[in-house]
Every structure is written in C-alpha cells, then in structure tokens.
Design a protein around this motif. Structure first.
Motif, PDB file in Angstrom:
ATOM      1  N   VAL A   1       0.882  -1.172   0.000  1.00 12.64           N
ATOM      2  CA  VAL A   1       0.000   0.000   0.000  1.00 12.64           C
ATOM      3  C   VAL A   1       0.915   1.216   0.000  1.00 12.64           C
ATOM      4  O   VAL A   1       1.658   1.442   0.966  1.00 12.64           O
ATOM      5  CB  VAL A   1      -0.928   0.018   1.228  1.00 12.64           C
ATOM      6  N   LYS A   2       0.877   1.993  -1.087  1.00 17.97           N
ATOM      7  CA  LYS A   2       1.839   3.083  -1.284  1.00 17.97           C
ATOM      8  C   LYS A   2       1.119   4.419  -1.399  1.00 17.97           C
ATOM      9  O   LYS A   2       0.127   4.541  -2.127  1.00 17.97           O
ATOM     10  CB  LYS A   2       2.654   2.832  -2.553  1.00 17.97           C
ATOM     11  N   ASP A   3       1.617   5.407  -0.643  1.00 17.33           N
ATOM     12  CA  ASP A   3       1.088   6.767  -0.793  1.00 17.33           C
ATOM     13  C   ASP A   3       2.226   7.715  -1.120  1.00 17.33           C
ATOM     14  O   ASP A   3       3.412   7.357  -1.012  1.00 17.33           O
ATOM     15  CB  ASP A   3       0.351   7.213   0.474  1.00 17.33           C
ATOM     16  N   TYR A   4       1.874   8.930  -1.527  1.00 22.36           N
ATOM     17  CA  TYR A   4       2.856   9.960  -1.872  1.00 22.36           C
ATOM     18  C   TYR A   4       2.701  11.166  -0.948  1.00 22.36           C
ATOM     19  O   TYR A   4       2.853  12.312  -1.359  1.00 22.36           O
ATOM     20  CB  TYR A   4       2.687  10.371  -3.338  1.00 22.36           C
ATOM     21  N   GLY A   5       2.438  10.849   0.325  1.00 24.27           N
ATOM     22  CA  GLY A   5       2.130  11.889   1.295  1.00 24.27           C
ATOM     23  C   GLY A   5       3.335  12.433   2.030  1.00 24.27           C
ATOM     24  O   GLY A   5       4.432  12.546   1.471  1.00 24.27           O
ATOM     25  N   ILE A   6       3.139  12.708   3.322  1.00 26.99           N
ATOM     26  CA  ILE A   6       4.147  13.448   4.099  1.00 26.99           C
ATOM     27  C   ILE A   6       5.342  12.596   4.506  1.00 26.99           C
ATOM     28  O   ILE A   6       6.376  13.109   4.884  1.00 26.99           O
ATOM     29  CB  ILE A   6       3.506  14.073   5.359  1.00 26.99           C
ATOM     30  N   GLY A   7       5.190  11.278   4.453  1.00 21.29           N
ATOM     31  CA  GLY A   7       6.288  10.408   4.846  1.00 21.29           C
ATOM     32  C   GLY A   7       6.434  10.294   6.353  1.00 21.29           C
ATOM     33  O   GLY A   7       5.716  10.937   7.130  1.00 21.29           O
ATOM     34  N   ILE A   8       7.387   9.444   6.773  1.00 21.82           N
ATOM     35  CA  ILE A   8       7.588   9.157   8.198  1.00 21.82           C
ATOM     36  C   ILE A   8       9.065   9.334   8.522  1.00 21.82           C
ATOM     37  O   ILE A   8       9.937   8.861   7.788  1.00 21.82           O
ATOM     38  CB  ILE A   8       7.144   7.717   8.526  1.00 21.82           C
ATOM     39  N   SER A   9       9.364   9.996   9.628  1.00 21.95           N
ATOM     40  CA  SER A   9      10.758  10.240  10.021  1.00 21.95           C
ATOM     41  C   SER A   9      11.433   8.941  10.447  1.00 21.95           C
ATOM     42  O   SER A   9      10.773   7.993  10.884  1.00 21.95           O
ATOM     43  CB  SER A   9      10.815  11.245  11.170  1.00 21.95           C
ATOM     44  N   ASP A  10      12.763   8.906  10.355  1.00 20.57           N
ATOM     45  CA  ASP A  10      13.516   7.705  10.729  1.00 20.57           C
ATOM     46  C   ASP A  10      13.292   7.327  12.186  1.00 20.57           C
ATOM     47  O   ASP A  10      13.161   6.149  12.527  1.00 20.57           O
ATOM     48  CB  ASP A  10      15.016   7.924  10.475  1.00 20.57           C
ATOM     49  N   SER A  11      13.267   8.312  13.065  1.00 18.38           N
ATOM     50  CA  SER A  11      13.092   8.020  14.496  1.00 18.38           C
ATOM     51  C   SER A  11      11.723   7.409  14.769  1.00 18.38           C
ATOM     52  O   SER A  11      11.576   6.551  15.640  1.00 18.38           O
ATOM     53  CB  SER A  11      13.264   9.296  15.317  1.00 18.38           C
TER      54      SER A  11
ATOM     55  N   TRP B   1       6.162  -4.485   7.241  1.00 18.14           N
ATOM     56  CA  TRP B   1       7.175  -3.461   7.482  1.00 18.14           C
ATOM     57  C   TRP B   1       6.924  -2.292   6.547  1.00 18.14           C
ATOM     58  O   TRP B   1       5.990  -2.323   5.730  1.00 18.14           O
ATOM     59  CB  TRP B   1       8.578  -4.026   7.296  1.00 18.14           C
ATOM     60  N   LEU B   2       7.726  -1.263   6.681  1.00 17.56           N
ATOM     61  CA  LEU B   2       7.508  -0.084   5.853  1.00 17.56           C
ATOM     62  C   LEU B   2       8.814   0.476   5.335  1.00 17.56           C
ATOM     63  O   LEU B   2       9.887   0.217   5.887  1.00 17.56           O
ATOM     64  CB  LEU B   2       6.780   1.005   6.644  1.00 17.56           C
ATOM     65  N   GLU B   3       8.690   1.265   4.273  1.00 16.00           N
ATOM     66  CA  GLU B   3       9.773   2.093   3.770  1.00 16.00           C
ATOM     67  C   GLU B   3       9.189   3.485   3.562  1.00 16.00           C
ATOM     68  O   GLU B   3       8.071   3.617   3.058  1.00 16.00           O
ATOM     69  CB  GLU B   3      10.325   1.546   2.451  1.00 16.00           C
ATOM     70  N   SER B   4       9.936   4.499   3.972  1.00 16.03           N
ATOM     71  CA  SER B   4       9.371   5.841   3.886  1.00 16.03           C
ATOM     72  C   SER B   4      10.465   6.878   3.747  1.00 16.03           C
ATOM     73  O   SER B   4      11.575   6.708   4.263  1.00 16.03           O
ATOM     74  CB  SER B   4       8.539   6.132   5.140  1.00 16.03           C
ATOM     75  N   GLN B   5      10.145   7.953   3.037  1.00 17.63           N
ATOM     76  CA  GLN B   5      11.031   9.093   2.889  1.00 17.63           C
ATOM     77  C   GLN B   5      10.224  10.335   3.210  1.00 17.63           C
ATOM     78  O   GLN B   5       9.153  10.557   2.620  1.00 17.63           O
ATOM     79  CB  GLN B   5      11.562   9.161   1.448  1.00 17.63           C
ATOM     80  N   GLU B   6      10.693  11.114   4.169  1.00 22.38           N
ATOM     81  CA  GLU B   6       9.941  12.307   4.559  1.00 22.38           C
ATOM     82  C   GLU B   6       9.717  13.217   3.355  1.00 22.38           C
ATOM     83  O   GLU B   6      10.634  13.510   2.602  1.00 22.38           O
ATOM     84  CB  GLU B   6      10.683  13.064   5.657  1.00 22.38           C
TER      85      GLU B   6
ATOM     86  N   GLY C   1       6.594  10.187   0.710  1.00 17.37           N
ATOM     87  CA  GLY C   1       5.574   9.150   0.827  1.00 17.37           C
ATOM     88  C   GLY C   1       6.038   7.921   1.574  1.00 17.37           C
ATOM     89  O   GLY C   1       7.190   7.824   2.005  1.00 17.37           O
ATOM     90  N   THR C   2       5.113   6.969   1.688  1.00 15.59           N
ATOM     91  CA  THR C   2       5.349   5.773   2.489  1.00 15.59           C
ATOM     92  C   THR C   2       4.781   4.549   1.782  1.00 15.59           C
ATOM     93  O   THR C   2       3.720   4.613   1.155  1.00 15.59           O
ATOM     94  CB  THR C   2       4.678   5.906   3.872  1.00 15.59           C
ATOM     95  N   SER C   3       5.504   3.427   1.900  1.00 17.63           N
ATOM     96  CA  SER C   3       4.993   2.135   1.422  1.00 17.63           C
ATOM     97  C   SER C   3       4.969   1.159   2.585  1.00 17.63           C
ATOM     98  O   SER C   3       5.974   0.988   3.275  1.00 17.63           O
ATOM     99  CB  SER C   3       5.887   1.576   0.315  1.00 17.63           C
TER     100      SER C   3
END
Length: 664
Positions: free
Chosen positions: A592-602, A644-649, A652-654
């Motif tokens: 499930v992939k979005d192109y939104g705000i993303g999630i910080s590493d912490s 699990w997830l992968e994300s870039q602030e 977006g997030t997958s």
C-alpha cells in the motif's frame, strides 16, 4: 577522541542477535555498547575502550564479531617501495608448506623474508641485560599488545612495571633498520589482531608498517584459489637463531630467559579468563608488599601466539608444542658451546640496549565511562529498573552479560546499555503490562454497555429530527458532536478489545485460499467513499494475476482497510494511493503506497507499538487511536506473515505485507 580511533573489532549487525555473550566474556565489559536496531538488541564495540583481546570473536556463536587488518592492502599493493616480511614464529605450524607460500610472496615482489624468532632472541638479551643492570626486582613482560592495552587504559599504575623494551617483531625491525641498514618497508605476518595497536603507537616509532594476520592470509588464498604447488620454494633470510621461536608458546619467554639466568622466578600466566584478573591481584599484592614473580610472562591467549586471535585456532596445542620441543633440542645443541650461549656473546658485542627502549603512556583519559556515577544517578536508574531494595539490586544474574547489577546500572548511566537488557526489569514490566491490560480490558467492557446506551439515545433523537419537530440548531450541533465522539470511543474500545483478544489468543482466525485480486478490489470498494472525502484516488497497479494467499479474509481486509485509511489521511489533495501485489520467492507481497508526508527515521522504530501516532502538530487532527498498526502487525504475524515499511519524509510511504502463497 572516539572518532580518531580506528575500529579493529566490529559488529556484523545482520548476524548479531543481542545475546550479551560478548559482554559476559569481555575482560573490559564497558568496551561494549548495547543499542536497538529495528526493534532488536545489538552489541557493538567501543573502540576507545576495547583492548583487542579478541575473545568476543572467539565466543560469538553467530559470527557477529569480526576484525580488520592490513591483508587486503597488502595483496592490493600499489606501493612502489621495496617490501620485506617479518614472519611470526608460529607461522610454520599454521602453514606446513610455508616455503611454497614464501615463493608465492616472492612472486608478488617481496624482497626478503625474516624470521621473528631472531627478534625474540634479541628481546631475551635485552630483558636480561635491562633487569641485571638496573637491579629490577619485579617486572611485567610486554610482547602481548592486549596486555599492554589493558595496563595503559585500565591499570596505568602498573606502567612502571612494564619492561620498557620492544617486542620481538619490533626488535627485529630495529636490528634490520639500525644495524643492517635495510631500507625496505617492513610488514608483519601476524598471529595477533592486537599488533595493530603496537605498530601504530607513536612510542614504537613506526618501524613496522602493517599487520597481516594468518587467518586473513588463509582466507585470501582460498577465495582466490591460489595453488601453492605452482610456486618455487623460498626460505627465510637466514640468521643464526637461538630458541626465540619458543616465545610463541606460554612460558616461552621463561625458556629463553633461563639461558641467561636460572636464578630468576619467571611466572607464566595466559588466557583471557586468567590474565586480567591476575593483573588486578598482582597490583594489590605489590601495594601490600607481598611476594610477586621477578618477571611476569603474561599472555592474552591461553595457548600463546601459537593460537593467537589472528589465527584460525584450528590446531591442537600439543602438536605445536611437540614440534617446538623437537626444534628446541636441535637449536640448543647448536647454540651452546662450552656451556655458553653463543648469541649472548654476539649480542653483547654488537647491540646497544638503548636502541631497543620504548615508552608507555596512560590512556585513562579517553575512558569517559570509567567515571564513577553519583549515588543520585545510581538511585535514578535502579528505580527505572524497578529495583527498590538492596536484594533486588544485587541479584547479579548474567542475563545482561555483566553478572553485576551495579555494573549494568553504570553502563546505562553512561549510555552504553539499556533498561531492556535486565531480565528483572523485563519481568516487572510484563507484570505491569498485564495489570494495565487487565485494567484496560475491564474498563473497556464496563464502558461498552453505557456507551451503547448513550449512542442509542443520541441516534433516537437524531432519527426523530424532522421538519415538523425540528431540533433547535444550537442543540443539533452539540448532539451531532456527541454522536461523532461516541463513534470514536466505540472504535477505540473495539481496537483495545481486538488487541486483548490477540494477546490472549482468543481472536479466531478462519483460514482459506483467497484471490489477491479479489481482496484488493474489496479493500478499495470498502474505502472509496472515505478516500473521496479527502479527494484521494485509490487504484490497483502492477498486480500479478491468479495468485492466492492462505489467510483469514476478514482479518486481512481489516489490515488493508487500516493501511489504506492511513495512506489516505496523510496524502495530499488529489493524490493517489496505490495497491500492488507480486510473488517474492514462496511468498506474496502486498504493498500500500502513498505519496504523502512520509515518516521520520526516528518514528519508524516505534510505529508498530501501541498508542503510537505521528506527533507532528499538523497531523494530530487526523485522528485515530494509535492502535491500528499495532493490531495490523499482530494480525499479520498470527497468519505467518510479516509487515514493514519504507518511507522518505516529504515523498511518501509504502507498507509491505508478506503472506504465504496458497497453491490451488
């Protein structure tokens, strides 16, 4: 300071299981730092504290501790200078065809090959002369770098007892440079990873430029399929040796020293489990004017340099001892003439003792974690560990690796360990978690009945709102707000009860083969209206056809719904949320992939924990209980899956879910 110290022993994070065995077996336990990586405990090395005894490498069952040396640089040599090799005495035992190997080295452009046994002969002469001329009563031999490291870092009060003379390898290097005027760069073929410290210590003047270990030479030969039978034999550049080759075994220094004096008490101590504790006791006895050996021959490795930390440790010590003993008998006959040791006369005539002196220095200043915490700091950490009594503060089990509650507390204070490495703490946390869960469960059930009644009453009022009997506008807004909050509370209670069921093993799962296409389409249809409220599009993209997964359909729809609703909430206006699937090995991967705000590493580290929500002020208004992803993780794992997830602030997030494929 830490950044300027080269890491010799390092962690392979992938292999580390955080078992604390490295801490348990380390003679300087504060050389280890515990930390959390992707929710798992890992133990890395603190370079400034480490003495490079290598014991953690030996005891690690998971191949998570490794070392580096100069082997790669040696074989990739682009140096235009002439190179010669200094070979440790134990080399011949680990490489029975060593003359062929010397031929291979020669083919690489090596000029000369020297036996460090001769350097050991020089060292013995230096020791005997220094002790005799200076009337030394008590001394500690220094050929072992981890022992020197330990004294300089942790027992600097013993520095004055270290014999201020070079090791056999360095002594040979000095002889070659100062007496034979050899201009080649000298490299040491070594059984010890700690030799790096000796050769890079300013007090050893840089006579030797590299430390190349037996173990990594063997690995290179195997990896590159070097056939030594293709090379001519070569030999050492010959000196008339004494019995310096016995240095490589425990007690070897004493065997050599007897050729100069049999009146001195030379005590041999070897092995990580004995050596460092012995040094602590040795100092205590000196302070009390109790008897200690005239000369302490102390080695880090139990079998001496024959089975050093830079070897494969795959030989049996008796085989090596036997070979050394046979060789010793031969050399003794050649070395003794008219009851005089021939080399002594040669050295007396040719060598100057002052050429072989070296210095030591205290390195205690780099050990910031040696500072003793205050009672207030200890009290704070013990309270966090739920240790309120002297009894609980002195359980001293070995689960954390320290075997001492106070040592663990000190490590936590210095940021080198974690509360979660204490088994007592984990037990107490589990007890508190159980109490909390029971309380939440009771409250949730108790709230559910009156909440249902309140919601029913509000619904009844709203259903009776009509043109003939309208609810006044000022009351209608309040009633609708109450209805909305009732729905939120109901959702929260349902989430809490779901978690309780999963934790208690009471949530029922009905498994069957389900078409992935069907599941993704159903998930989109269920969430279309919700996505429309946010002006977000839902699409299925790049999905493999005719694939099935063995799952509980309703529960996977619940997971997909949660992931889609999160993706929608954190997407920008007119964005698209994509659902895809593909086969990965024997698993089916949903995304499930979005192109939104993303999630910080912490935040990624804790996102699947209970009551976790993105804390940015702009996202608090998005709502939710903070339990959804925790429930998703529990449901997926109950179905033999992984999430699990992968994300870039800002990009977006997958979220990915791997589930077992069902073959129809």
């Amino acid at each position: 300071m830490e950044n300027n110290i080269k890491t010799i022993i390092y962690i392979d994070e992938e292999n580390c299981v955080g078992c604390n065995k490295c801490i348990l077996n380390c003679p300087v336990q504060n050389a280890n730092i515990a930390y959390i990586k992707k929710g798992e405990n890992k133990i890395k090395v603190c370079p400034s504290q480490c003495i490079h005894c290598g014991h953690c490498i030996k005891v690690c069952d998971n191949d998570a501790r490794k070392f580096i040396d100069d082997t790669d640089a040696f074989f990739e040599n682009n140096n235009k200078n002439k190179l010669s090799l200094l070979i440790a005495p134990s080399f011949r035992h680990h490489f029975p065809n060593y003359k062929k190997l010397f031929g291979f080295f020669k083919s690489l452009g090596i000029n000369n090959i020297y036996d460090v046994s001769f350097g050991a002969d020089i060292t013995t002469w230096c020791y005997a002369k220094y002790i005799s001329e200076n009337n030394i009563k008590n001394a500690i031999a220094q050929p072992c770098p981890p022992i020197v490291n330990y004294i300089e870092k942790y027992k600097p009060e013993l520095i004055d007892y270290l014999v201020p003379l070079h090791s056999p390898a360095a002594s040979l290097a000095i002889y070659l440079k100062k007496y034979l005027n050899i201009q080649d760069e000298l490299l040491f073929i070594s059984p010890c990873i700690g030799k790096y410290d000796e050769f890079n210590d300013p007090n050893t003047q840089g006579y030797i430029k590299a430390n190349i270990t037996f173990k990594n030479i063997k690995a290179y030969l195997e990896a590159n399929k070097i056939d030594l039978s293709n090379y001519n034999e070569a030999n050492y550049h010959l000196f008339e040796n004494g019995i310096g080759f016995t240095f490589s075994r425990p007690g070897g220094l004493g065997e050599n020293f007897q050729l100069y004096s049999d009146q001195k008490w030379v005590k041999e101590v070897s092995g990580q489990s004995l050596a460092y504790k012995y040094l602590d006791t040795y100092y205590e006895r000196l302070q009390k004017n109790l008897v200690v050996p005239d000369l302490l021959d102390i080695l880090n490795c139990q079998d001496g340099c024959n089975m050093g930390t830079g070897t494969c440790m795959d030989l049996f010590q008796d085989d090596i001892d036997y070979a050394i003993t046979v060789l010793k008998k031969q050399n003794i006959l050649n070395s003794i003439q008219k009851e005089k040791y021939k080399l002594k006369g040669f050295f007396d005539k040719e060598l100057r003792l002052e050429d072989f002196y070296r210095n030591y220095e205290s390195k205690l200043s780099i050990l910031s974690n040696c500072i003793e915490p205050s009672e207030t700091e200890y009290e704070k950490v013990f309270k966090e560990l739920h240790k309120s009594s002297e009894k609980t503060r002195s359980i001293n089990c070995y689960a954390c690796g320290y075997g001492d509650c106070k040592k663990l507390a000190k490590a936590i204070i210095h940021g080198q360990n974690l509360l979660g490495n204490c088994i007592f703490y984990n037990k107490k946390e589990l007890e508190l978690e159980t109490i909390k869960d029971d309380f939440i469960s009771i409250v949730s059930h108790e709230l559910r009945t009156p909440l249902t009644s309140i919601k029913g009453a509000i619904s009844l009022i709203l259903n009776n709102n009509s043109e003939s009997q309208p609810i006044p506008e000022q009351y209608l807004q309040l009633i609708e707000l109450a209805n909305s909050n009732c729905e939120r509370l109901t959702m929260l209670l349902n989430d809490i009860l779901d978690l309780q069921k999963i934790a208690a093993g009471k949530m029922k799962f009905v498994y069957s083969c389900n078409s992935v296409d069907s599941l993704l389409n159903e998930a989109i249809n269920l969430n279309k209206a919700y996505a429309a409220e946010y002006n977000v599009n839902l699409i299925i993209k790049n999905t493999a056809s005719n694939i099935y997964i063995y799952v509980d359909r309703d529960r996977i729809i619940q997971v997909l719904t949660n992931l889609i609703s999160n993706a929608v909430k954190f997407s920008k206006l007119n964005d698209t949320v994509e659902l895809t699937s593909k086969r990965v090995n024997n698993l089916i991967r949903l995304e499930v992939k979005d192109y939104g705000i993303g999630i910080s590493d912490s935040f990624k580290e804790v996102i699947f924990e209970k009551f976790t929500q993105v804390s940015d002020i702009n996202t608090r208004k998005k709502g939710g209980s903070g339990l959804g992803l925790s429930i998703c993780k529990a449901i997926v794992e109950k179905q033999n899956g992984q999430i699990w997830l992968e994300s870039q602030e800002g990009e977006g997030t997958s979220f990915f879910i791997d589930l077992p494929e069902c073959h129809r």
